[in-house]
Design an enzyme around this catalytic site. Structure first.
Site, PDB file in Angstrom:
ATOM      1  N   LYS A   1       0.824  -1.169   0.134  1.00  0.00           N
ATOM      2  CA  LYS A   1      -0.088  -0.035  -0.140  1.00  0.00           C
ATOM      3  C   LYS A   1       0.930   1.144  -0.113  1.00  0.00           C
ATOM      4  O   LYS A   1       1.791   1.033   0.860  1.00  0.00           O
ATOM      5  CB  LYS A   1      -0.854  -0.014   1.314  1.00  0.00           C
ATOM      6  CG  LYS A   1      -1.654   1.127   1.595  1.00  0.00           C
ATOM      7  CD  LYS A   1      -2.749   0.722   2.460  1.00  0.00           C
ATOM      8  CE  LYS A   1      -3.312   1.861   3.269  1.00  0.00           C
ATOM      9  NZ  LYS A   1      -4.478   1.664   3.966  1.00  0.00           N
TER      10      LYS A   1
HETATM   11  C1  R5P Z   1      -3.604   3.435   8.690  1.00  0.00           C
HETATM   12  O1  R5P Z   1      -2.329   3.426   8.666  1.00  0.00           O
HETATM   13  C2  R5P Z   1      -4.411   2.665   8.496  1.00  0.00           C
HETATM   14  O2  R5P Z   1      -3.825   1.415   7.993  1.00  0.00           O
HETATM   15  C3  R5P Z   1      -5.581   2.776   7.422  1.00  0.00           C
HETATM   16  O3  R5P Z   1      -6.121   1.745   6.980  1.00  0.00           O
HETATM   17  C4  R5P Z   1      -4.985   3.855   6.024  1.00  0.00           C
HETATM   18  O4  R5P Z   1      -4.408   4.708   6.693  1.00  0.00           O
HETATM   19  C5  R5P Z   1      -6.229   3.740   5.159  1.00  0.00           C
HETATM   20  O5  R5P Z   1      -7.139   4.669   5.372  1.00  0.00           O
HETATM   21  P1  R5P Z   1      -7.199   6.059   4.830  1.00  0.00           P
HETATM   22  O6  R5P Z   1      -7.925   5.999   3.550  1.00  0.00           O
HETATM   23  O7  R5P Z   1      -8.395   6.607   5.773  1.00  0.00           O
HETATM   24  O8  R5P Z   1      -5.928   6.527   4.885  1.00  0.00           O
END
Ligand code: R5P
Length: 293
Positions: free
Chosen positions: A203
Site C-alpha cells: 500500500k
Molecule cells: C493507517 O495506517 C491505516 O492502515 C488505514 O487503513 C489507512 O490509513 C487507510 O485509510 P485512509 O484511507 O483513511 O488513509
C-alpha cells in the site's frame, strides 16, 4: 473389472485437447503457491485485476476515528460494494457478520498509539488467529525512514515467513512519518524495500509527480492509500489517476466513510477502480446516488 473399451477410454480422456495451464493475473504472483494465489484472488477481482479495499482499521492506534464510532451502523451498509475489508480482529469478531462473502485483510501489527511514537510497533496478532479468522492477507505497517524503521521491517519479514508457511499473503503498508517528504523517490524506495523482502502486495500513497514510476519499479501489486478526507471529486480523481498510472486498486478509508454520502461514495470509487470510470462521471454517479438517498 469393467470391460476394457479402448474407444470409450480414448474419448473420455480427450487426448486431442491439451490441459489448460493457467497463468495468474496478478503482477509478480505467478510463482506463488495455490493457497496464496487463491487468497490474492479473493482480494483482487479476477476480471479487472483490481480491488476496492475498505480500510477501517484506524482504531488500532487512534481509537474511535470520526465515522468509525459505530461500525455496525456506519460501515455495514458499505460492505456489499467492497471487495475486501481491512480491519482489526477486535472489530471483526465483535461487529462483522461471519456470513459476509468479502475477503478479510487483517491488521496484524500494532502496539503504539497517537500519544507516542507511531513507528514503535510489534507483531500484535498470532498467525493462528489469522488462520482461525479465515483472513486472506495480513497487513503490517512499515516505517521506512522512521525511528523504528528496522523493527517495523523485521515485523513485516516475520509475517512474510509465517504467512508463507500457511499460504497467507502479507500486505506491507508504507507509513510516512510527519517530517518525511511524500514524493515518488520516497515511495519507490519504501515499496521496493517491502517487495524485495517478500511482501505480496503493497500500500502506497499517491503522488502527483511520478506515481507511475513507483508502480512500475515495484514488482508486486500496489494499492493506493486514501489519506485524509478531501472533497469527493478530488478523491475520485486521485483514485482514477492512481489506477491509470499502474495501481491495482485502492485501500481507502476516510474518503469513503467520512464522505457526506458513504454508500454513494464507495460505489463511485468502485466504478473508477473496476470500470475505469472517469472522475467526472463517477462524481455524477455519486451525486445521483446521494440524492436518491
Ligand atoms: C493507517 O495506517 C491505516 O492502515 C488505514 O487503513 C489507512 O490509513 C487507510 O485509510 P485512509 O484511507 O483513511 O488513509
Amino acid at each position: 473389472m469393467p470391460e476394457h473399451d479402448k474407444q470409450k477410454e480414448a474419448k473420455e480422456c480427450y487426448p486431442e485437447i491439451p490441459q489448460k495451464t493457467e497463468g495468474f493475473y496478478l503482477k509478480g504472483c505467478g510463482s506463488l503457491d495455490w493457497g496464496m494465489k487463491n487468497r490474492m484472488g479473493r482480494i483482487f477481482n479476477s476480471e479487472s485485476g483490481r480491488t476496492v479495499m475498505l480500510a477501517i482499521d484506524h482504531g488500532y492506534f487512534q481509537g474511535p476515528t470520526s465515522g468509525l464510532e459505530r461500525v455496525d451502523l456506519n460501515i455495514l451498509p458499505l460492505i456489499p460494494y467492497a471487495d475486501t475489508l481491512m480491519l482489526t480482529r477486535g472489530i471483526l469478531r465483535t461487529i462483522i457478520p461471519p456470513s459476509i462473502t468479502q475477503s478479510i485483510v487483517l491488521r496484524v501489527s500494532g502496539g503504539s498509539s497517537i500519544l507516542k511514537e507511531l513507528s514503535n510497533e510489534d507483531i500484535a496478532v498470532d498467525i493462528e488467529d489469522t488462520i482461525r479468522l479465515n483472513a486472506c492477507a495480513m497487513a503490517v505497517q512499515v516505517f521506512v525512514g522512521g525511528e523504528y524503521e528496522r523493527q517495523s521491517i523485521i515485523n513485516m519479514t516475520k509475517m512474510v515467513d509465517m504467512g508463507t508457511r500457511y499460504g497467507i499473503p502479507t500486505l506491507a503498508v508504507t507509513a510516512v512519518g510527519k517530517d518525511m517528504k511524500r514524493d515518488a523517490r520516497y515511495f519507490r524506495l519504501a515499496t521496493r524495500i517491502c517487495a524485495e523482502l517478500g511482501a505480496h502486495y503493497i500500500k502506497s500513497y499517491y503522488v502527483e509527480d511520478g506515481f507511475e514510476t513507483v508502480a512500475a519499479s515495484c514488482p508486486v501489486p500496489i494499492v493506493m492509500a486514501g489519506g485524509k478526507k478531501i472533497p469527493e471529486l478530488d478523491a475520485l480523481t486521485m483514485a482514477y489517476k492512481a489506477i491509470q498510472e499502474g495501481a491495482a486498486g485502492v485501500d481507502m478509508g476516510r474518503n469513503i466513510f467520512q464522505s457526506e454520502a458513504p454508500v454513494a461514495m464507495i460505489q463511485a470509487v468502485n466504478a473508477v477502480v473496476h470500470k475505469n470510470e472517469s472522475p467526472e462521471k463517477a462524481f455524477e454517479m455519486y451525486n445521483t446516488l446521494k440524492n436518491e438517498g
